[in-house]
Design a protein around this motif. Structure first.
Motif, PDB file in Angstrom:
ATOM      1  N   HIS A   1     -40.190 -14.226 -87.542  1.00 23.47           N
ATOM      2  CA  HIS A   1     -39.521 -15.317 -86.950  1.00 23.47           C
ATOM      3  C   HIS A   1     -39.581 -14.591 -85.593  1.00 23.47           C
ATOM      4  O   HIS A   1     -39.876 -13.049 -84.680  1.00 23.47           O
ATOM      5  CB  HIS A   1     -37.905 -14.854 -87.567  1.00 23.47           C
ATOM      6  CG  HIS A   1     -37.297 -13.279 -87.360  1.00 23.47           C
ATOM      7  ND1 HIS A   1     -37.213 -12.478 -88.687  1.00 23.47           N
ATOM      8  CD2 HIS A   1     -36.737 -13.251 -86.380  1.00 23.47           C
ATOM      9  CE1 HIS A   1     -36.379 -11.863 -87.940  1.00 23.47           C
ATOM     10  NE2 HIS A   1     -35.577 -11.657 -86.444  1.00 23.47           N
ATOM     11  N   ILE A   2     -38.855 -15.379 -84.398  1.00 26.64           N
ATOM     12  CA  ILE A   2     -39.547 -15.252 -83.237  1.00 26.64           C
ATOM     13  C   ILE A   2     -37.425 -13.968 -82.840  1.00 26.64           C
ATOM     14  O   ILE A   2     -36.774 -14.088 -83.369  1.00 26.64           O
ATOM     15  CB  ILE A   2     -39.315 -16.068 -82.505  1.00 26.64           C
ATOM     16  CG1 ILE A   2     -40.580 -16.701 -82.488  1.00 26.64           C
ATOM     17  CG2 ILE A   2     -38.943 -15.989 -80.910  1.00 26.64           C
ATOM     18  CD1 ILE A   2     -40.777 -18.276 -82.078  1.00 26.64           C
ATOM     19  N   ALA A   3     -37.823 -13.031 -82.398  1.00 26.69           N
ATOM     20  CA  ALA A   3     -37.122 -11.928 -82.062  1.00 26.69           C
ATOM     21  C   ALA A   3     -36.086 -12.575 -81.510  1.00 26.69           C
ATOM     22  O   ALA A   3     -35.906 -13.793 -80.617  1.00 26.69           O
ATOM     23  CB  ALA A   3     -37.313 -11.020 -80.830  1.00 26.69           C
TER      24      ALA A   3
ATOM     25  N   ALA B   1     -37.678  -4.869 -87.123  1.00 28.49           N
ATOM     26  CA  ALA B   1     -36.799  -5.651 -87.257  1.00 28.49           C
ATOM     27  C   ALA B   1     -35.520  -4.455 -86.275  1.00 28.49           C
ATOM     28  O   ALA B   1     -35.325  -4.988 -85.398  1.00 28.49           O
ATOM     29  CB  ALA B   1     -36.190  -5.540 -88.755  1.00 28.49           C
ATOM     30  N   ASP B   2     -35.866  -3.556 -86.561  1.00 30.10           N
ATOM     31  CA  ASP B   2     -34.858  -2.474 -85.924  1.00 30.10           C
ATOM     32  C   ASP B   2     -35.245  -2.644 -84.265  1.00 30.10           C
ATOM     33  O   ASP B   2     -34.636  -2.938 -83.579  1.00 30.10           O
ATOM     34  CB  ASP B   2     -35.423  -1.031 -85.743  1.00 30.10           C
ATOM     35  CG  ASP B   2     -34.802  -0.823 -87.161  1.00 30.10           C
ATOM     36  OD1 ASP B   2     -34.675  -1.350 -87.762  1.00 30.10           O
ATOM     37  OD2 ASP B   2     -35.631   0.568 -87.744  1.00 30.10           O
TER      38      ASP B   2
ATOM     39  N   TYR C   1     -31.129  -7.248 -79.084  1.00 23.89           N
ATOM     40  CA  TYR C   1     -30.333  -8.159 -79.110  1.00 23.89           C
ATOM     41  C   TYR C   1     -29.156  -7.531 -78.466  1.00 23.89           C
ATOM     42  O   TYR C   1     -28.117  -7.716 -77.662  1.00 23.89           O
ATOM     43  CB  TYR C   1     -30.219  -7.965 -80.810  1.00 23.89           C
ATOM     44  CG  TYR C   1     -28.935  -9.080 -80.972  1.00 23.89           C
ATOM     45  CD1 TYR C   1     -29.841 -11.509 -81.281  1.00 23.89           C
ATOM     46  CD2 TYR C   1     -27.445  -8.824 -81.511  1.00 23.89           C
ATOM     47  CE1 TYR C   1     -27.760 -11.789 -81.525  1.00 23.89           C
ATOM     48  CE2 TYR C   1     -26.552  -9.557 -81.490  1.00 23.89           C
ATOM     49  CZ  TYR C   1     -26.630 -10.744 -81.077  1.00 23.89           C
ATOM     50  OH  TYR C   1     -25.860 -12.081 -81.821  1.00 23.89           O
TER      51      TYR C   1
ATOM     52  N   ALA D   1     -35.897  -5.382 -83.258  1.00 26.41           N
ATOM     53  CA  ALA D   1     -35.559  -6.630 -82.380  1.00 26.41           C
ATOM     54  C   ALA D   1     -34.255  -6.617 -82.301  1.00 26.41           C
ATOM     55  O   ALA D   1     -33.510  -7.256 -81.412  1.00 26.41           O
ATOM     56  CB  ALA D   1     -36.263  -7.359 -83.486  1.00 26.41           C
ATOM     57  N   GLU D   2     -33.904  -5.894 -83.281  1.00 25.81           N
ATOM     58  CA  GLU D   2     -31.856  -5.804 -83.606  1.00 25.81           C
ATOM     59  C   GLU D   2     -31.386  -5.181 -81.857  1.00 25.81           C
ATOM     60  O   GLU D   2     -30.602  -5.104 -81.621  1.00 25.81           O
ATOM     61  CB  GLU D   2     -31.710  -4.669 -84.208  1.00 25.81           C
ATOM     62  CG  GLU D   2     -29.993  -4.961 -84.380  1.00 25.81           C
ATOM     63  CD  GLU D   2     -29.569  -4.702 -85.931  1.00 25.81           C
ATOM     64  OE1 GLU D   2     -30.187  -4.999 -86.877  1.00 25.81           O
ATOM     65  OE2 GLU D   2     -29.098  -3.365 -85.729  1.00 25.81           O
ATOM     66  N   GLU D   3     -32.335  -3.765 -81.381  1.00 30.92           N
ATOM     67  CA  GLU D   3     -31.699  -3.391 -80.263  1.00 30.92           C
ATOM     68  C   GLU D   3     -31.930  -3.482 -79.004  1.00 30.92           C
ATOM     69  O   GLU D   3     -30.968  -3.896 -78.500  1.00 30.92           O
ATOM     70  CB  GLU D   3     -33.275  -2.429 -80.048  1.00 30.92           C
ATOM     71  CG  GLU D   3     -32.436  -0.614 -80.736  1.00 30.92           C
ATOM     72  CD  GLU D   3     -33.497   0.515 -81.205  1.00 30.92           C
ATOM     73  OE1 GLU D   3     -34.662   0.304 -80.273  1.00 30.92           O
ATOM     74  OE2 GLU D   3     -32.797   1.535 -81.531  1.00 30.92           O
TER      75      GLU D   3
END
Lengths: 332, 259
Positions: free
Chosen positions: A279-281, A304-305, A311, A307-309
């Motif tokens: 999935h795209i960030a 994923a981590d 975000y 990407a969340e940072e």
């Protein structure tokens, strides 16, 4: 505030940040394709991010201000022109009643958002003003804008909007000297999109995963608000089993039976049965949405981590913009 | 379904019967995968867990999306991050919360499943593919209607377009493959068969199901509190109606517009 549509352009719809609470009834999220540009256009007129804007695709549109209007635009599909003068993006713009504003092509992208102080006033359908054309609900009567359509704002505008409006009138100018820096929020290389690998990544053979993360793909002409089809090296599956339909969401990259990649976009179905390679960030989805048919796209893996940072960094930067604009206009 | 619940009375939602796989679907969603096969047992497990989660939400929960063998959970990362749920990242916080409540013992009787009767005018112009279904299964048209209308169906999930219910439980004597080339336009209310499933098109869309009849009911209406007439877990029966009854009901449906 009121405008009338002189030319609607190719596809123009009212959108907000989407409709999340009805996903289990298979109602898609919808909303702005480039949510960053949508939010910046809103911020520039002193709106909350979630108010409705008009999403224009490409150029060829124009409208007339039927009253004095405080608007702003952002995005990559078009530039706004008034009196033969290019209007700056991400800035509040004051148009006198009778002004005719045109969109001219911006070669960079597809979508452009026009915000008005107070937000465009169309009825809420399932808690959102977003248009979903397939089922014909939301936005202006569930359809794309047409010549002659009249759109009005919500009468209750924010204190910041009021102040911007008053100051521009008092000074007799179209726009102030400040603007939001959208560039600082965009990736350096718009064509390299960061992705997080998906749950079915191991359904693909190693060569295919390497292709996915190294080769150039391009946006196919079969691309719309539901999804962007990509052309390029097809992926090969080593696991042939079928995926039972399960929830998907904008940004998810599915691989079809023929091995082609499809990036799901705002109007995507709520469930899908194709394996998901990645999935795209969320931070890169807006600039990805601005890629046009023929444009090159590459994928680069992050965790994923990370990407969340990213975000949270993005949300922090956006909240600073809101604060900065408020501080310019509201005296404490 | 009842039989299974009795048997599993003391089991938790997450158990070795259905080992769960929890993964991030996006920065704003996680999916709990309970299995890889369609079954009514799994449906009642997912329906029960979904209802329990919605009654006991974590801070920031927005909505859930049940599917055949999974439940996706959408949340607001800003609220989840600010909550005191244990874990560094939103994914960890949400996954841990789900694992915790997954240990709850399943209740026996709280499943809110409704039974819905759908009137259908079978065959004729409304069911252009009923002959295909009949021929495929060596039946007469009347037998197709008889079998389809005497079954009890279970809604496994809503997907494809707003309000489209995928229903299982169809008599295997009606099994018919979907069309090789989908129709460009299937009208709202069309009742179709694809493989072992039956379903109803809530709005005019392209589609590849074999169409055997049409219902006058609005399967999706944005004016209703629950726009989709059906939801996952519902039990459905079909009632054959004649064309004049269809027309009368259709008129009623549209006179009582909620818009």
């Amino acid at each position: 505030m009121k405008i009338s549509i002189i030319k609607p352009g190719m596809l123009s719809t009212v959108q907000d940040l989407g409709r999340y609470r009805y996903l289990s009834q298979a109602v898609p999220v919808s909303g702005a394709m480039d949510q960053l540009a949508h939010r910046l256009a809103n911020k520039a007129v002193g709106n909350d991010d979630g108010l409705a804007t008009i999403e224009f695709s490409y150029a060829e549109a124009s409208f007339k201000a039927e009253t004095d209007v405080l608007a702003a635009y952002s995005g990559d599909g078009a530039f706004l022109v008034f009196n033969d003068e290019l209007m700056p993006a991400e800035k509040p713009l004051f148009f006198r009643a009778g002004s005719i504003v045109k969109f001219i092509a911006n070669p960079v992208g597809v979508w452009t958002y026009l915000a008005v102080a107070g937000g465009w006033n169309v009825p809420d359908v399932m808690e959102s003003k977003s248009t979903y054309l397939t089922a014909g609900f939301g936005g202006l009567s569930g359809r794309a804008l047409r010549k002659g359509d009249v759109l009005m704002n919500n009468q209750s505008v924010s204190q910041v909007s009021e102040q911007i409006f008053d100051q521009l009138i008092k000074k007799g100018i179209i726009y102030p000297n400040w603007r939001i820096s959208r560039e600082s929020l965009l990736p350096q290389d718009r064509q390299t999109v960061r992705v997080v690998l998906g749950n079915e990544i191991n359904w693909f053979d190693a060569t295919s995963i390497i292709s996915f993360l190294t080769k150039n793909y391009s946006i196919d002409r079969r691309s719309n608000r539901m999804g962007y089809h990509l052309s390029g090296t097809p992926l090969v599956r080593k696991v042939k089993k079928e995926l039972l339909s399960t929830a998907v969401t904008p940004g998810v990259i599915q691989v079809t039976g023929s091995g082609d990649l499809v990036v799901l976009m705002a109007d995507c179905q709520t469930t899908g049965g194709y394996p998901r390679i990645a999935h795209i960030a969320a931070v890169d989805l807006p600039s990805c949405a601005q890629l046009k048919p023929g444009d090159v796209i590459r994928f680069s893996e992050i965790s994923a981590d990370e990407a969340e940072e990213l975000y949270f960094e993005r949300e922090h930067d956006l909240s600073l913009i809101t604060t900065a604009i408020s501080l310019k206009y509201i005296k404490i | 379904m009842i039989r299974f619940l009795d048997m599993a009375e003391q089991r938790a939602y997450f158990s070795t019967d259905y080992p769960v796989n929890i993964y991030a679907l996006s920065e704003q969603s996680v999916t709990v995968e309970f299995g890889t096969l369609i079954s009514e047992e799994l449906l009642s497990l997912i329906t029960g867990f979904n209802q329990f989660l919605l009654q006991n939400p974590f801070p920031g929960l927005i909505t859930t999306v049940p599917a055949y063998a999974s439940l996706a959970i959408f949340f607001d990362p800003l609220i989840v991050a600010a909550s005191d749920l244990p874990g560094k990242f939103c994914y960890d916080k949400v996954a841990q919360y789900l694992k915790n409540i997954g240990q709850t013992k399943r209740a026996e009787s709280h499943l809110a499943t409704d039974r819905v009767v759908i009137p259908v005018c079978y065959g004729g112009d409304f069911g252009p593919d009923i002959l295909t279904v009949a021929k495929t299964n060596k039946l007469t048209i009347d037998e197709v209607i008889e079998i389809h209308a005497s079954g009890l169906y279970t809604v496994f999930m809503i997907g494809f377009v707003p309000g489209f219910a995928y229903m299982g439980g169809m008599d295997t004597h009606l099994t018919t493959p979907r069309k090789a080339v989908p129709d460009a336009k299937i009208p709202a209310g069309a009742v179709g068969i694809a493989g072992k499933q039956t379903g109803i098109y809530p709005m005019e869309t392209p589609g590849g199901w074999q169409i055997i009849g049409r219902t006058p009911l609005k399967m999706f209406d944005v004016g209703r509190p629950q726009p989709s007439l059906l939801k996952g877990g519902d039990q459905v029966t079909f009632k054959p109606i004649a064309k004049d009854e269809f027309n009368m009901m259709l008129q009623n449906e549209y006179e009582n517009q909620h818009y």
